[in-house]
Design a protein around this motif. Structure first.
Motif, short mmCIF file in Angstrom:
data_model
loop_
_atom_site.label_atom_id
_atom_site.label_comp_id
_atom_site.label_asym_id
_atom_site.label_seq_id
_atom_site.Cartn_x
_atom_site.Cartn_y
_atom_site.Cartn_z
N TRP B 37 0.97 45.92 59.24
CA TRP B 37 2.42 45.95 59.00
C TRP B 37 3.14 46.49 60.24
O TRP B 37 4.12 45.92 60.70
CB TRP B 37 2.70 46.82 57.77
N VAL B 38 2.60 47.57 60.77
CA VAL B 38 3.17 48.14 61.99
C VAL B 38 3.12 47.11 63.10
O VAL B 38 4.08 46.90 63.84
CB VAL B 38 2.40 49.41 62.40
N VAL B 148 -3.40 40.67 49.28
CA VAL B 148 -2.75 39.46 48.77
C VAL B 148 -1.27 39.73 48.48
O VAL B 148 -0.40 38.90 48.79
CB VAL B 148 -3.48 38.94 47.51
N GLY B 149 -0.99 40.90 47.92
CA GLY B 149 0.41 41.25 47.65
C GLY B 149 1.25 41.23 48.91
O GLY B 149 2.32 40.61 48.98
N LEU B 150 0.71 41.87 49.96
CA LEU B 150 1.46 41.93 51.22
C LEU B 150 1.62 40.55 51.82
O LEU B 150 2.67 40.19 52.35
CB LEU B 150 0.74 42.85 52.20
N MET B 151 0.55 39.76 51.73
CA MET B 151 0.62 38.42 52.28
C MET B 151 1.68 37.61 51.53
O MET B 151 2.45 36.85 52.14
CB MET B 151 -0.75 37.74 52.18
N LEU B 152 1.70 37.80 50.23
CA LEU B 152 2.71 37.08 49.43
C LEU B 152 4.11 37.44 49.90
O LEU B 152 4.99 36.58 50.00
CB LEU B 152 2.55 37.43 47.94
N SER B 153 4.27 38.72 50.20
CA SER B 153 5.61 39.14 50.61
C SER B 153 5.98 38.54 51.96
O SER B 153 7.15 38.43 52.30
CB SER B 153 5.71 40.67 50.64
N ALA B 277 0.58 39.43 61.75
CA ALA B 277 0.22 40.35 60.66
C ALA B 277 -0.56 39.61 59.59
O ALA B 277 -1.57 40.11 59.05
CB ALA B 277 1.47 40.97 60.07
N PHE B 278 -0.10 38.42 59.30
CA PHE B 278 -0.76 37.61 58.28
C PHE B 278 -2.23 37.38 58.66
O PHE B 278 -3.15 37.52 57.84
CB PHE B 278 -0.03 36.26 58.17
N ASN B 279 -2.39 37.03 59.92
CA ASN B 279 -3.74 36.84 60.44
C ASN B 279 -4.59 38.11 60.31
O ASN B 279 -5.76 38.07 59.92
CB ASN B 279 -3.65 36.47 61.92
N ALA B 280 -3.95 39.22 60.62
CA ALA B 280 -4.67 40.49 60.54
C ALA B 280 -5.09 40.78 59.10
O ALA B 280 -6.19 41.26 58.83
CB ALA B 280 -3.81 41.62 61.08
N TYR B 281 -4.19 40.47 58.14
CA TYR B 281 -4.55 40.68 56.73
C TYR B 281 -5.71 39.80 56.32
O TYR B 281 -6.59 40.20 55.57
CB TYR B 281 -3.35 40.41 55.83
N LEU B 282 -5.66 38.61 56.84
CA LEU B 282 -6.73 37.68 56.50
C LEU B 282 -8.07 38.25 56.98
O LEU B 282 -9.09 38.17 56.29
CB LEU B 282 -6.47 36.33 57.16
N MET B 283 -8.03 38.84 58.17
CA MET B 283 -9.25 39.48 58.68
C MET B 283 -9.70 40.58 57.74
O MET B 283 -10.88 40.72 57.43
CB MET B 283 -8.97 40.12 60.05
N LEU B 284 -8.70 41.36 57.28
CA LEU B 284 -9.04 42.45 56.35
C LEU B 284 -9.59 41.89 55.05
O LEU B 284 -10.45 42.47 54.41
CB LEU B 284 -7.81 43.30 56.07
N LEU B 285 -9.03 40.76 54.66
CA LEU B 285 -9.44 40.16 53.40
C LEU B 285 -10.86 39.60 53.48
O LEU B 285 -11.59 39.58 52.49
CB LEU B 285 -8.45 39.04 53.06
N SER B 286 -11.20 39.14 54.68
CA SER B 286 -12.49 38.48 54.77
C SER B 286 -13.64 39.44 54.49
O SER B 286 -14.67 39.06 53.96
CB SER B 286 -12.66 37.81 56.13
N TRP B 287 -13.45 40.70 54.81
CA TRP B 287 -14.51 41.67 54.51
C TRP B 287 -14.74 41.77 53.00
O TRP B 287 -15.86 41.56 52.55
CB TRP B 287 -14.22 43.01 55.16
N PRO B 288 -13.66 42.02 52.20
CA PRO B 288 -13.92 42.06 50.76
C PRO B 288 -14.57 40.79 50.23
O PRO B 288 -15.44 40.85 49.36
CB PRO B 288 -12.53 42.22 50.14
N MET B 289 -14.16 39.65 50.78
CA MET B 289 -14.73 38.41 50.25
C MET B 289 -16.22 38.34 50.54
O MET B 289 -17.01 37.94 49.69
CB MET B 289 -14.04 37.20 50.91
#
Ligand SMILES: Nc1ncnc2c1ncn2[C@@H]1O[C@H](COP(=O)(O)OP(=O)(O)OP(=O)(O)O)[C@@H](O)[C@H]1O
Ligand SMILES: Nc1ncnc2c1ncn2[C@@H]1O[C@H](COP(=O)(O)OP(=O)(O)OP(=O)(O)O)[C@@H](O)[C@H]1O
Ligand SMILES: [Mg+2]
Lengths: 616, 592
Positions: B37-38, B148-153, B277-289
Motif C-alpha cells: 500500500w505504501v 483479495v479485499g485490498l485488491m478488490l479495492s 501494488a496489485f502486483n505486489a499483492y499477487l506476490m503475497l497471495l501466491s505464497w498462501p496459494m
C-alpha cells in the motif's frame, strides 16, 4: 515423503561432527557418479529454471518504461506471450528437475541401503554384541532417508538458489550498477545474521537429536520388556524417568524455535531495509530523472526475490547438517572392518563364487582345538589353553558350571569370534583359512537362546532354503516330537507366529529350533542346551530318534543334566575356562575329579531333599 | 468424542497461547499487507512528481512497518510453535502412559516396530498439524482474505481475473492431495516392512550365520527395497507436478495482471502505482496459494496419524484395576482389599478354565497353595504351566472367581498391591541394558535398592561368584536383552531381581533350566531359608528340583491329573511315578 523422513524420530546415536565436512561430502558425491547424466540434466534444468525466474520483474520494467508511456497495446500483448512462454518452460524444467533428481535419489538410496544391509550381514558378532538392533535399523532407514533429502532437495536446489542469486545480482548490476551497490550494501548484515543462526541452530540441533535418541532407546526397551516392567511395578518410576527425557527434548526444541523465530523475520527486516534504501535513494534519482521508474520497480521486485533464496539456503543448512551427521554414522558403519571373513587364500581359490554361496556338501572332518585362548573383552580370558580333538562320527559332550565357557567353545568353532591364541583346525586346516560357508555348512546348530521369527512355523524350520521341502520339514518336526503340538494347531505348520515366536511355550520354541537343525541335515550337530526346557518324555524320545538319525555323524552336545549325556563317547569337563577333564563317563568317574563330584551331587540329590519343607 | 474434539482438548490447555498467537498473526498479516500500500502511494507520487522529503517518508514508513511486522512474526512463531511442543510433550506422555497400561497379549499382537513408529513418526505428524499447520492455515486464510479485499479495492475486474485460476487450485489440491495421501501410506507401509526385516535379521544374526542364510536375507531385502523404490516412483510422479503446478497457476495470474492491468493504465482507468501494488499483492497471495497445498497435506497426514495414535491410546487393557464408577468416591479410586501385612499368603485356583482366543489351555484347574508352603508343578511341554503362573500376577486376565490370594479374587486387587507381593522369575528372563546392580534392583523400592540388599539377593541366586570374576563386578553393563551374559548368568540375575523385592510369593518358572546341577543345588539350599518364609511355586522338568516340595501338581494338557507329595505320587504309580522312574533310570544308567 522426505520431510517426514527427516523428522522420523528414530535416531539413537549422537555422532555429530562438523556441520560441513569436505571429506564426507566428497565421499557422498561419489554415490552420484553412476548417475552423472541424470544429475547433469537436473542441474541444467534447474539453472534454466532459475534464469527464467528472473524474467517477470524485467518484463514488468519493460512494460512500465516502454509500452505504458507509449500506449503500445500490441507490445503489451507481445510481453504477455513472452511471459506465458517463460512460465510454461519454467514449469516443464522444474518438473524435469524434480523427476530426475528424485528418481536418482531413490536409486542412490537403494544402493546405499543394500550396501549397509549387506555389510551388516557380514559384520562380526563382536560388533553386533555392542550395537543395539534399534540403532542399526536407524542406519538402514532414517539415516538413509536424511541423505535422500540432501540429494533430492539439497544439492541440486542449492545450485538453483545460487544461480538465482548470481542471476539477480548480474541483472541488477547491468540495469544500474549504482543502485545495485545500494541493494548489496545490506549483504554484510545478512552474513552476520546467518552466521549467528547457523552456529546456534547447530548446537540446538545436536541437543534435540541427543534427547530424541534417548526417548527412542527408552521406548524401545520398555515396549519389548513390558511384561517385566509390569511384574516389577516400574510404571510409576518409568513414567517419571520418561517425563524427564521428554521434557529435555521439549526444552531443546523450544530453544531452537527461538533461533528460527528470530532468523526469518530478521531476514525480512534486512530485505525491507534494502527496499527502503532503494526507495530513498532511487526515488530521489527518479525525481532527478537519473533513473526510470520501471527500473526502480524492477529493483524493488528483484530485491524481494533476492532474499528468498538466502533464507531458503539457510533452511538447506539444516538438511546439510542432518546429512553430515547421518553420513558420518553410515560411513563409520561401512568402514567397520569385517574381521571374520573368507580368508584371502580361500577367496582366491574360487573367485567366481559369490561371498555367500550355496553350501557345498561337506563331511564332518576331524575337529581339533589346539591351545585355544579367547577373551570377549581384552584381558579377561574366558577360555584358556583349551585343546581337544573330535573324530568324525564321535559323540562328545561338554559339561561344566554356568559361565565356564561352554557356549564360547561353540561360538569359536563356528567362527562367530576368532581365537586369540592357538588355533582350531578341521582335517588339519585352520578354520581361518576356510571359506565361511564351507565351515559353517558343516554344522547344524541349536542355540541356547532360541530365536524364532514372525512367519510360519514351516518357514522357521526351513529358513530360506527352498530345497527343504514340506516332507523334509515334516520329518524334522516329527523327529523332535513337535508334531504333537503342531498338529493340534488349526493351521498346523502354516501357523503364523508372533514376533520372536511369543505365542509358543518355551519348550515348543526349543523343539522348533531343534527341528530346524535336523532339517538342514548337516554332518555335525551342535546342541547347546537344546532340550533344557523340554520335558523328560519328549527328551528321551528325541534322544532315541537321534541315535538313528545321527548314526555316523558327529555330535557335540552341551548339557547340564548329566543324564542326557550319559551315553556319549566322550565328555569334556570345563571349569573356569579350562578344560579340566576329558574321557568317557566311566573313565571320568574313575578319575574322581570334578565330574565325579558333579555326578555325586546329582545322584545324592535323589536321596536328600533340596527343598526343606516349611515347618507346618 | 470425535478424534478432532479429542485433539482440540489437548490444544485447549494452551488456548491462551493460541489466542495470543492468533492476535500476532492478525497483526503481522495486516502489517505485511500494508507494505505494498505504501509502495502504491510512493509510485503514484513519483509519477506525479513529488518532493524528496515525501519519498523519504515512504521509505522510512516501509522500513518501520516491516520491523513492527517482524516483531509480531517472531512472537507468532515463538508462541504457537512453542505451544505445539508443549502439546507434543503431553501427547507423548499420555501415549507412554497408555502403553504402560496395556497387557501382555496386546504387545504380543502388535509389533514393536509398529508401536514405535506410532510413538515417533505419527506423533511428529500430529505435532506438525497442531503447530506449523495451524499457524500457516491462519496466515494463509487471513492473508488471502485481506489481500483479495485490498485488491478488490484497487480494481474489481482485475481481481476477479486473477481469481480465475482459483477453482483449478482447489481441484488440483483435491486430486493430488488424496492421491498423494494414498501413495504416502503405501510407502510408509513398505518402510515398516524394511525396518521389520532389518530388525528380525539382526536379532537372529546367530541363526542366520550358522545356517548360511545371509544371501537369502539379502535377496529378500532387495525385493522389499525394490518395492519401496517402486512405490516412491508413483509419489514422485505426482509430487513433481503438484507443487510446480501451483506456481504455474499463480504465474498465469501474474501474467494476466501485467497484461490487462497495463492496458488499464494505458486507458487511464488505473494508476501505475496501483498496478505495482496489485502486483505486489499477487506476490503475497501466491505464497498462501502454494502453502495451501502443503498445509492441506499436513492436516491430512496429521489426522491420519492422530487416528493411529488413538488406536493405541484408546485400546482397552484386558488387565486393569477395577474402578468403581457408580459409587461416588472420586475419579480413579481403586477398590479391593489391600493385602494384610503378613509374611506369606495362601493362593487358590478354583475351577479355572483359560483359553488364548479359542485355544483352551487350562481346564477346570483347582488347587490350593497353603501359605508358607512350596508347590511344584511338572508337566509336558505346552501343558500350560507358564500360563497358569502368568495368571497369578495377571499377565493374562483370569476369569472372575477363579484365582484367589488369601481368599480375595485377584481381579479385585489393585495391580500395584498384587504384583508387589509376587517375586516372579519368568521362563525367559528379560534384562535391560543397564548394569547388573540396576537389573537386580529393578523392582526394588526404597531401602530394597541399597547395595547391600542387592548383594544379598545376588548372593542368594549365587550370582556373586560370577560377579567377583568380572572386573567391574556389579557395575558390569549387560548388552541388549542381556546379551554378553551366559544363559545361566541371565537366569540367575532374574532370580536375584525377584528376590530383591522381598516378595511374599515367589514364582519360579523353570528358572534353573540353564544352570548346572552343582550351582542349582547351591541356589536351592540358599533359597531354602527364604522359601520357608514365603509361598513358593516352582515349575521344573527335573524331579530332583521338585521332589522336596510340600505338594507337587502334575499338569497334563491343561488338567491337574495328579497331586500330592513326592512319596505319595511315587506310590500312586501314575504319570509322576513314570517320570521319576525314567529320571531314576537315567541316573542309574550313569551310575552303572
Ligand atoms: N558376547 C559376550 N560378550 C562378553 N562376554 C561374554 C559374551 N558371551 C559370554 N560372555 C561371558 O563369557 C563367560 C562364558 O560364557 P559362556 O556363555 O561360554 O558360558 P557357558 O558355559 O555357556 O554358561 P551357561 O551354562 O550359563 O550357558 C561368561 O562369564 C559370560 O559372562
Ligand atoms: N500368548 C499365547 N497365545 C496363544 N497361545 C499361547 C500363548 N502362550 C502359550 N500359548 C499356548 O498355550 C499352550 C501352553 O503354553 P505354556 O507356555 O503355558 O506351556 P508350558 O507348560 O509352560 O510349556 P513349557 O514347558 O514348554 O514351558 C501351548 O500350546 C502354547 O502354544
Ligand atoms: Mg513354560
Amino acid at each position: 515423503m522426505t520431510d517426514n523422513a527427516a523428522h522420523a524420530a528414530t535416531h539413537d546415536e549422537e555422532v555429530l561432527g562438523k556441520a560441513y565436512d569436505a571429506r564426507l561430502m566428497r565421499r557422498l558425491l561419489t554415490y552420484l557418479r553412476p548417475y552423472r547424466p541424470q544429475v547433469a540434466l537436473a542441474v541444467a534444468a534447474i539453472i534454466g529454471h532459475s534464469i527464467l525466474e528472473l524474467a517477470p520483474p524485467y518484463l514488468t520494467k519493460v512494460v512500465i518504461d516502454r509500452y505504458i508511456p507509449a500506449g503500445d497495446l500490441s507490445g503489451l500483448g507481445f510481453i504477455a506471450v513472452l511471459f506465458f512462454v517463460a512460465l510454461t518452460v519454467s514449469f516443464a524444467l522444474e518438473y524435469v528437475q524434480t523427476w530426475t533428481m528424485q528418481m536418482t535419489g531413490q536409486r542412490i538410496m537403494f544402493d546405499l541401503r543394500m550396501q549397509i544391509y549387506t555389510h551388516l550381514q557380514r559384520l562380526d558378532l563382536r560388533f553386533h554384541d555392542r550395537h543395539p538392533v534399534g540403532r542399526m535399523m536407524t542406519r538402514v532407514t532414517t539415516d538413509v532417508d536424511v541423505l535422500n533429502e540432501l540429494f533430492t532437495s539439497g544439492v541440486v536446489s542449492v545450485f538453483g538458489d545460487l544461480f538465482t542469486l548470481v542471476g539477480i545480482m548480474a541483472v541488477l548490476v547491468w540495469m544500474d550498477w549504482r543502485l545495485a551497490l545500494m541493494a548489496f550494501s545490506v549483504l554484510p548484515l545478512i552474513v552476520l545474521i546467518t552466521q549467528w543462526f547457523r552456529r546456534n541452530v547447530r548446537d540446538s540441533y545436536r541437543a534435540v537429536r541427543t534427547w530424541l535418541a534417548r526417548i527412542n532407546a527408552f521406548l524401545q526397551e520398555r515396549i519389548t520388556g513390558n511384561a517385566t516392567v509390569q511384574l516389577f511395578r516400574r510404571e510409576e518410576r518409568d513414567r517419571v524417568a520418561f517425563d524427564t527425557i521428554n521434557a529435555g527434548h521439549r526444552d531443546a526444541n523450544v530453544q531452537s524455535i527461538f533461533y528460527y523465530a528470530v532468523f526469518y523475520p530478521a531476514v525480512e527486516v534486512v530485505g525491507a531495509l534494502a527496499a527502503a534504501l532503494l526507495l530513498w535513494i532511487g526515488g530521489g534519482w527518479v525525481i532527478e530523472d537519473a533513473l526510470t521508474l520501471g527500473s526502480l520497480v524492477a529493483f524493488l521486485q528483484y530485491s524481494q526475490r533476492f532474499f528468498r533464496p538466502i533464507s531458503d539456503m539457510s533452511e538447506k543448512f539444516n538438511v546439510l547438517q542432518g546429512a553430515m551427521a547421518s553420513s558420518e554414522r553410515i560411513f563409520a558403519l561401512l568402514d567397520t572392518p569385517v574381521e571374520i571373513a573368507n580368508s584371502r587364500t580361500a577367496a582366491r581359490d574360487d573367485m567366481a563364487r559369490p561371498a555367500f554361496g550355496p553350501v557345498a556338501q561337506t563331511t564332518a572332518g576331524v575337529i581339533r582345538f589346539e591351545h585355544v585362548t579367547f577373551a570377549y573383552v581384552q584381558g579377561e580370558p574366558v577360555l584358556r589353553d583349551v585343546s581337544f580333538e573330535i573324530q568324525p562320527g564321535q559323540r562328545v559332550a561338554i559339561v561344566g558350571a554356568t559361565g565356564s565357557g561352554k557356549t564360547t567353545i561353540v561360538n569359536l568353532l563356528l567362527r562367530f569370534y576368532d581365537v586369540q591364541e592357538g588355533r582350531i583346525t578341521i582335517d588339519g586346516a585352520d578354520i581361518r583359512s576356510m571359506r565361511l560357508d564351507e565351515l559353517r555348512g558343516r554344522f547344524g546348530l541349536v542355540l541356547q537362546d532360541v530365536h524364532l521369527s514372525s512367519g510360519t512355523l514351516a518357514s522357521n524350520v526351513r529358513l530360506g532354503r527352498e530345497s527343504i521341502d514340506d516332507a523334509a520339514v515334516r520329518r524334522a518336526v516329527e523327529a523332535v516330537r513337535a508334531d504333537l503340538f503342531i498338529d493340534r494347531l488349526p493351521r498346523g505348520l502354516d501357523t503364523r507366529l508372533a514376533e520372536r515366536g511369543a505365542t509358543l511355550s518355551v519348550g515348543q520354541k526349543q523343539l522348533v529350533s531343534f527341528a530346524r537343525a535336523l532339517a538342514f541335515d548337516r554332518p555335525v550337530l551342535i546342541l547347546d542346551e537344546a532340550t533344557s526346557s523340554v520335558d523328560t518324555d519328549t527328551e528321551m524320545l528325541i534322544r532315541d530318534a537321534l541315535t538313528t538319525l545321527m548314526r555316523g555323524r558327529t555330535t557335540l552336545a552341551i548339557a547340564h543334566r548329566l543324564s542326557t549325556i550319559q551315553d556319549m563317547d566322550r565328555i569334556l569337563v570345563m571349569h573356569k575356562g579350562h578344560l579340566r577333564e576329558s574321557g568317557s563317563h566311566q573313565e571320568l568317574l574313575a578319575g574322581r575329579g570334578i565330574y565325579h563330584r558333579l555326578y555325586e551331587l546329582q545322584f545324592k540329590a535323589r536321596g536328600t531333599t533340596a527343598l526343606a519343607p516349611a515347618a507346618s | 468424542m470425535s478424534p478432532l474434539r479429542r485433539l482440540l482438548g489437548y490444544m485447549a490447555r494452551y488456548r491462551r497461547s493460541f489466542l495470543l498467537g492468533f492476535v500476532c498473526i492478525v497483526l503481522s498479516t495486516g502489517i505485511a499487507l500494508a507494505g505494498p500500500w505504501v509502495l502504491k502511494y510512493a509510485i503514484d507520487d513519483l509519477t506525479a512528481g513529488v518532493t524528496m522529503g515525501k519519498v523519504r517518508m515512504y521509505a522510512l514508513g516501509l522500513f518501520a512497518l516491516t520491523i513492527v511486522g517482524a516483531i509480531f512474526r517472531f512472537l507468532m512463531r515463538r508462541i504457537i510453535i512453542g505451544a505445539s511442543r508443549d502439546i507434543e510433550f503431553d501427547l507423548r506422555h499420555d501415549f507412554f502412559t497408555a502403553l504402560q497400561r496395556l497387557d501382555l497379549a496386546y504387545f504380543q499382537r502388535n509389533r514393536t516396530g509398529d508401536l514405535m513408529s506410532r510413538a515417533t513418526s505419527d506423533l511428529n505428524a500430529v505435532r506438525m498439524m497442531v503447530g506449523p499447520a495451524v499457524m500457516y492455515t491462519a496466515t494463509t486464510v487471513l492473508g488471502f482474505i485481506v489481500a483479495v479485499g485490498l485488491m478488490l479495492s484497487i480494481d474489481g475486474r482485475l481481481t476477479l481475473l486473477t481469481l480465475v485460476p482459483l477453482p483449478f487450485v482447489s481441484i488440483i489440491v483435491r486430486y493430488f492431495g488424496s492421491a498423494i495421501h494414498r501413495r504416502f501410506e503405501a510407502i510408509q507401509e513398505q518402510l515398516s516392512e524394511i525396518s521389520a526385516q532389518t530388525q528380525e535379521t539382526l536379532s537372529a544374526v546367530r541363526v542366520i550365520r550358522a545356517y548360511g542364510q545371509e544371501q537369502y536375507a539379502i535377496e529378500r531385502f532387495r525385493l522389499a527395497n525394490e518395492e519401496y523404490v517402486r512405490r516412491n516412483k508413483g509419489l514422485i510422479r505426482l509430487q513433481g507436478a503438484y507443487y510446480p503446478s501451483m506456481g504455474l497457476l499463480m504465474g498465469f495470474a501474474a501474467m494476466l495482471v501485467l497484461w490487462l492491468g497495463s492496458r488499464e493504465v494505458v486507458a487511464g482507468r488505473m494508476t501505475l502505482g496501483e498496478l505495482v501494488a496489485f502486483n505486489a499483492y499477487l506476490m503475497l497471495l501466491s505464497w498462501p496459494m502454494i502453502a495451501f497445498g502443503w498445509v492441506t497435506n499436513l492436516l491430512q497426514r496429521g489426522m491420519a496419524s492422530w487416528k493411529r495414535m488413538l488406536e493405541v491410546m484408546d485400546a482397552v487393557p484386558a488387565v486393569a484395576d477395577r474402578v468403581l464408577d457408580d459409587v461416588d468416591c472420586g475419579d480413579g479410586v481403586v477398590v479391593g482389599a489391600d493385602l494384610k501385612v503378613r509374611p506369606y499368603s495362601a493362593i487358590e485356583f478354583r475351577n479355572l478354565t483359560f483359553a488364548y482366543g479359542d485355544h483352551v489351555v487350562l481346564r477346570d484347574v483347582s488347587a490350593v497353595f497353603p501359605a508358607g508352603t512350596t508347590t511344584a508343578i511338572v508337566g509336558a511341554t505346552g501343558s500350560g504351566k507358564s500360563t497358569l503362573l502368568g495368571l497369578l500376577p495377571r499377565l493374562h486376565e483370569p476369569p472372575r472367581g477363579t484365582v484367589f490370594i488369601d481368599g480375595v479374587d485377584v481381579l479385585d486387587m489393585p495391580l500395584e498391591t498384587l504384583r508387589g507381593a509376587i517375586g516372579f522369575v519368568p521362563q525367559e528372563p528379560f534384562l535391560f541394558s543397564a548394569s547388573i546392580a540396576e537389573n537386580v534392583a529393578f523392582g526394588a523400592r526404597g531401602a530394597q535398592g541399597d547395595r547391600d540388599r542387592v548383594e544379598e539377593a545376588a548372593g542368594l541366586a549365587r550370582l556373586d561368584k560370577d560377579l567377583s570374576d568380572f572386573p567391574k563386578g556389579y557395575d558390569t553393563l549387560v548388552g541388549e536383552r542381556g546379551i554378553t551374559l551366559s544363559g545361566g548368568q541371565k537366569q540367575r540375575t532374574a532370580i536375584a531381581r525377584a528376590l530383591a523385592i522381598d516378595p511374599r510369593i515367589l514364582v519360579m518358572d523353570d528358572a534353573l533350566s540353564s544352570v548346572d546341577t552343582y550351582t542349582e543345588e547351591e541356589i536351592l539350599s540358599r533359597l531354602a531359608a527364604v522359601m520357608r518364609e514365603r509361598t513358593t511355586i516352582l515349575v521344573s522338568h527335573r524331579v530332583s528340583t521338585v521332589r522336596g516340595a510340600d505338594q507337587i501338581l502334575v499338569l497334563d494338557d491343561g488338567r491337574i491329573v495328579e497331586r500330592g507329595t513326592h512319596d505319595a505320587l511315587v506310590r500312586h504309580n501314575g504319570l509322576y511315578a513314570d517320570l521319576y522312574r525314567k529320571q531314576l533310570l537315567e541316573e542309574e544308567l550313569e551310575a552303572s
